[in-house]
Enzyme design. Structure first.
Site, PDB file in Angstrom:
ATOM      1  NE  ARG A 125      -3.630  -2.093   2.819  1.00  0.00           N
ATOM      2  CZ  ARG A 125      -3.404  -3.231   3.472  1.00  0.00           C
ATOM      3  NH1 ARG A 125      -2.212  -3.426   4.045  1.00  0.00           N
ATOM      4  NH2 ARG A 125      -4.332  -4.170   3.571  1.00  0.00           N
ATOM      5  CE  LYS A 163      -6.702  -0.485   4.471  1.00  0.00           C
ATOM      6  NZ  LYS A 163      -7.987  -0.749   3.802  1.00  0.00           N
ATOM      7  CG  HIS A 218      -5.623   0.786  -4.722  1.00  0.00           C
ATOM      8  ND1 HIS A 218      -5.074   0.359  -3.518  1.00  0.00           N
ATOM      9  CD2 HIS A 218      -6.822   0.167  -4.817  1.00  0.00           C
ATOM     10  CE1 HIS A 218      -5.915  -0.471  -2.914  1.00  0.00           C
ATOM     11  NE2 HIS A 218      -6.978  -0.607  -3.682  1.00  0.00           N
ATOM     12  NE  ARG A 221      -3.275  -3.335  -1.554  1.00  0.00           N
ATOM     13  CZ  ARG A 221      -2.772  -4.117  -0.604  1.00  0.00           C
ATOM     14  NH1 ARG A 221      -1.474  -4.296  -0.525  1.00  0.00           N
ATOM     15  NH2 ARG A 221      -3.576  -4.714   0.270  1.00  0.00           N
ATOM     16  CG  HIS A 233      -6.238  -8.458   1.282  1.00  0.00           C
ATOM     17  ND1 HIS A 233      -6.427  -8.973   0.017  1.00  0.00           N
ATOM     18  CD2 HIS A 233      -6.082  -7.120   1.113  1.00  0.00           C
ATOM     19  CE1 HIS A 233      -6.385  -7.994  -0.873  1.00  0.00           C
ATOM     20  NE2 HIS A 233      -6.184  -6.864  -0.226  1.00  0.00           N
ATOM     21  CE1 TYR A 278      -6.312  -7.310  -6.952  1.00  0.00           C
ATOM     22  CE2 TYR A 278      -6.627  -8.331  -4.811  1.00  0.00           C
ATOM     23  CZ  TYR A 278      -6.321  -7.231  -5.568  1.00  0.00           C
ATOM     24  OH  TYR A 278      -6.027  -6.049  -4.953  1.00  0.00           O
TER      25      TYR A 278
END
Length: 305
Positions: free
Chosen positions: A160, A184, A251, A254, A277, A286
């Site tokens: 990210r 995150k 992004h 990514r 994730h 994806y």
């Protein structure tokens, strides 16, 4: 027993810290709640009143959608705040029912991620020097090398952009070809890079040491840590000057990383870990953009029973 909303929100902050949410998320959740309670003129909560508040939240959602024209994604962010708050009330024994399940989320379109091709990646990386060729000659090599590494790192690691700008030299293990990053919720993970990235990384760090002794890997010519906004500006400039059909963003890189990994046979669980994730369902989107790849690996097409 009635409890003042102001007192509850202070306890709620501590609850969010305890369950491990990031500081930014805590600020957003508490702001959403303060805004709602102020507009609804609710000053206290008790177990009898909780169910009525659910109705007011639904009215608030209607207001955001019809009067303020908010997108469903933005409304869902606020709904997450409300649901979290009611779980807190239930766990703390302030209400005797978990009302969070009564607050429904809005449906949102699941747009397929965009990715660019290998040829487009090469075009961008090879075009960096041209895009920044008019930079002051004193800093030109530094700027070109830094910006090239930014593109290379993002597309070869799936980082990210917020993770990228926070990388420190001590986070990098050149021998193992790994980088330790915080994602995150301050969750730590290891990302892997290859010899191609290592070559660009070594080249940049050798140039950087002439300008900066900062522990931060990505710095400005003023020796300040780069910001997310600065990286986004670099991408916007590359897209504009190179006349790219698809707007290139961090992004997109990514998404490109995840797509290339999948198309080259990486399993979805490994991709999940590399991307950082929390849920596999986030990564599984994806698979929808690799139908051709999946068809090539469909091994029972000619089976007849």
């Amino acid at each position: 027993m009635k409890i003042q909303v102001e007192d509850l929100l202070e306890k709620y902050k501590y609850y969010l810290i305890r369950v491990g949410l990031a500081g930014r998320t805590i600020k957003e959740y508490t702001y959403d709640l303060k805004r709602f309670f102020a507009l609804s003129q609710i000053q206290s909560i008790d177990s009898q009143k909780a169910n009525q508040i659910i109705d007011q939240i639904r009215n608030y959602v209607v207001y955001l959608k019809t009067n303020k024209n908010h997108l469903n994604r933005g409304i869902n962010r606020k709904i997450s705040s409300f649901r979290s708050f009611f779980r807190f009330l239930w766990k703390e024994g302030i209400v005797d029912t978990n009302y969070s399940d009564l607050i429904e989320t809005m449906k949102t379109p699941k747009n397929l991620p965009k990715a660019i091709s290998i040829d487009q990646i090469k075009q961008i990386i090879n075009g960096i020097d041209f895009v920044f060729s008019k930079t002051n000659q004193k800093y030109r090599d530094f700027i070109q090398s830094r910006n090239r590494l930014i593109f290379v790192l993002l597309v070869f690691t799936g980082l990210r952009v917020s993770e990228l700008v926070n990388i420190k030299i001590s986070d990098i293990d050149l021998n193992q070809k790994t980088i330790s990053v915080k994602g995150k919720g301050d969750k730590e993970r290891i990302v892997i890079f290859n010899d191609y990235v290592k070559e660009h990384l070594n080249s940049y760090l050798n140039i950087k040491q002439r300008f900066s002794g900062s522990e931060n890997v990505f710095v400005s010519i003023r020796n300040k840590k780069m910001t997310v906004r600065t990286v986004q500006y670099i991408f916007a400039r590359v897209s504009k000057i190179m006349g790219l059909k698809l707007k290139i963003t961090p992004h997109v890189m990514r998404h490109t990383f995840a797509t290339i990994m999948l198309q080259n046979g990486a399993d979805i669980v490994s991709i999940k870990e590399l991307l950082g994730h929390s849920n596999l369902s986030t990564t599984q989107i994806y698979t929808k953009i690799s139908v051709d790849h999946l068809k090539k690996n469909y091994k029972i097409e000619n089976l007849v029973l």
